[in-house]
Write an enzyme that holds these catalytic residues in place. Structure first.
Site, PDB file in Angstrom:
ATOM      1  N   PHE A  76       0.859  -1.178   0.000  1.00  0.00           N
ATOM      2  CA  PHE A  76       0.000   0.000   0.000  1.00  0.00           C
ATOM      3  C   PHE A  76       0.898   1.232   0.000  1.00  0.00           C
ATOM      4  O   PHE A  76       2.121   1.128   0.022  1.00  0.00           O
ATOM      5  CB  PHE A  76      -0.911   0.011   1.226  1.00  0.00           C
ATOM      6  CG  PHE A  76      -1.816  -1.190   1.319  1.00  0.00           C
ATOM      7  CD1 PHE A  76      -2.763  -1.441   0.340  1.00  0.00           C
ATOM      8  CD2 PHE A  76      -1.715  -2.079   2.374  1.00  0.00           C
ATOM      9  CE1 PHE A  76      -3.591  -2.544   0.406  1.00  0.00           C
ATOM     10  CE2 PHE A  76      -2.541  -3.186   2.454  1.00  0.00           C
ATOM     11  CZ  PHE A  76      -3.485  -3.418   1.477  1.00  0.00           C
ATOM     12  N   ARG A 100      -3.843  16.526   5.613  1.00  0.00           N
ATOM     13  CA  ARG A 100      -4.641  15.299   5.567  1.00  0.00           C
ATOM     14  C   ARG A 100      -3.822  14.192   4.900  1.00  0.00           C
ATOM     15  O   ARG A 100      -3.099  14.446   3.944  1.00  0.00           O
ATOM     16  CB  ARG A 100      -5.942  15.522   4.771  1.00  0.00           C
ATOM     17  CG  ARG A 100      -6.890  16.537   5.409  1.00  0.00           C
ATOM     18  CD  ARG A 100      -7.511  15.973   6.676  1.00  0.00           C
ATOM     19  NE  ARG A 100      -8.494  16.877   7.249  1.00  0.00           N
ATOM     20  CZ  ARG A 100      -8.244  17.741   8.231  1.00  0.00           C
ATOM     21  NH1 ARG A 100      -6.992  17.837   8.716  1.00  0.00           N
ATOM     22  NH2 ARG A 100      -9.189  18.496   8.722  1.00  0.00           N
ATOM     23  N   GLU A 104       0.431 -15.763  -2.705  1.00  0.00           N
ATOM     24  CA  GLU A 104       0.042 -14.504  -2.081  1.00  0.00           C
ATOM     25  C   GLU A 104      -0.102 -14.644  -0.570  1.00  0.00           C
ATOM     26  O   GLU A 104      -0.601 -13.731   0.101  1.00  0.00           O
ATOM     27  CB  GLU A 104      -1.275 -14.009  -2.690  1.00  0.00           C
ATOM     28  CG  GLU A 104      -1.162 -13.711  -4.175  1.00  0.00           C
ATOM     29  CD  GLU A 104      -2.482 -13.236  -4.780  1.00  0.00           C
ATOM     30  OE1 GLU A 104      -3.396 -12.890  -4.002  1.00  0.00           O
ATOM     31  OE2 GLU A 104      -2.599 -13.219  -6.013  1.00  0.00           O
TER      32      GLU A 104
END
Length: 371
Positions: free
Chosen positions: A190, A212, A325
């Site tokens: 990510f 933010r 995975e």
């Protein structure tokens, strides 16, 4: 004099400019004895023996630009190698070639124009993120990051092409947000992006400067397999690091089938593929439930949720998942009433499963809903 010979996707001038960082003079050349074919497993170029191949020649390339080209190409497993050639008086040029054996070519010519139409926008977007890491990570690290960089690029383009209705909401748009600074402090599977920004306020003014951060994720699908004849559903159970990191005493989650949308896929294609991979099921039909942001305060993920009509006879449950995975998935086949009992007790605490179960509950009694 050093010379760099480019084939394939870097013939696209916009992509080449993103990667090089500065303009590089390149002249078209035709290389005898070579051809550029479409790869057997996707729309990308493979250099093979043939009649003639079109390319671009950069003579005496800028060292800084060359380092950037090296970094980008290593993100796909390609390295710069010296190549003997008889080309406009040159006896040697540098060419990017796959490390190891390389991909298999199909018999079809690779078309730059078709690639620019189908894959160019995503690849340029992904290249922008990849090159932002130049000097911060090495090429091997970039190669590990590239699959999810490309997924995020596809999600960004999908979001820009969406036409969500604006009725109750204000008409303020993305372009109305003013960004003073943007940072990407972390990226792996990510990524995190942090912004210093200002946005319009509902009273007609502008907010103060706000900091933010967003957790950058790709778009994904969820599928609840449902057998209307037997009134059964299939759930999957697996370890989830989110509940674990929060401190949950039981970080194994009951969920619908779920997975990200890979580059080149649409949501329905991903839903069918993930159901086959995780549960070994072939769906007869997909019923769209909703598409939505599960946590828009901080997460970019956008979900497409479905009910998948299928057969769930006894013995449909089991253990599966992709070992490559790191997936360890157990499936459960249970009656719809049992599912709703788990919703009532709180054992089902997964947002997409809750919303899909309630959607299904509203339609089970509708004549012809699952015909």
């Amino acid at each position: 004099m050093a010379a760099l010979l480019l084939f394939g996707t870097l013939l696209d001038p916009d992509l080449r400019a993103i990667v090089a960082g500065t303009p590089q003079y390149a002249r078209p050349v035709c290389v005898p004895g070579r051809a550029v074919k479409r790869a057997a497993d996707g729309d990308y170029p493979v250099l093979v023996e043939g009649d003639v191949a079109e390319g671009l020649l950069i003579e005496d390339p800028d060292p800084a630009a060359l380092a950037r080209f090296d970094f980008y190409e290593e993100g796909f497993g390609y390295v710069r190698r010296r190549w003997s050639v008889d080309l406009d008086g040159l006896r040697e040029v540098d060419v990017y070639r796959p490390r190891g054996g390389g991909p298999e070519a199909s018999g079809e010519p690779w078309s730059l124009a078709e690639w620019q139409r189908d894959w160019g926008p995503m690849t340029r977007r992904a290249a922008g993120e990849a090159m932002a890491w130049f000097g911060g990570v090495n090429g091997a690290t970039l190669r590990a990051m590239m699959p999810t960089i490309r997924v995020r690029a596809c999600s960004h383009l999908r979001a820009g092409a969406a036409h969500a209705p604006v009725g109750l909401r204000s008409g303020q748009r993305r372009d109305d947000v003013r960004v003073d600074a943007a940072r990407r402090p972390y990226a792996s599977f990510f990524a995190v992006e942090e912004f210093d920004l200002r946005h319009p306020t509902f009273d007609g003014g502008e907010s103060g400067r706000l900091t933010r951060a967003a957790f950058m994720m790709g778009d994904a699908v969820t599928v609840l397999p449902y057998d209307p004849a037997r009134d059964r559903v299939l759930l999957v159970e697996q370890f989830r690091v989110g509940p674990y990191a929060r401190g949950d005493a039981h970080p194994w989650s009951l969920e619908p089938v779920a997975g990200r949308i890979d580059p080149g896929e649409g949501p329905e294609e991903a839903a069918l593929r993930e159901t086959e991979e995780e549960a070994g099921l072939t769906l007869r039909r997909l019923l769209p439930v909703a598409s939505y942001y599960p946590s828009p305060g901080a997460i970019t993920e956008y979900l497409y949720s479905y009910v998948g009509l299928c057969d769930l006879p006894d013995g449909s449950d089991g253990i599966g998942g992709s070992a490559d995975e790191g997936e360890d998935i157990r499936s459960h086949v249970l009656s719809f009433d049992t599912l709703m009992g788990l919703v009532e007790t709180g054992e089902v605490d997964n947002g997409p499963l809750l919303s899909t179960a309630l959607w299904l509950a509203m339609r089970r009694g509708t004549p012809g809903a699952f015909a």
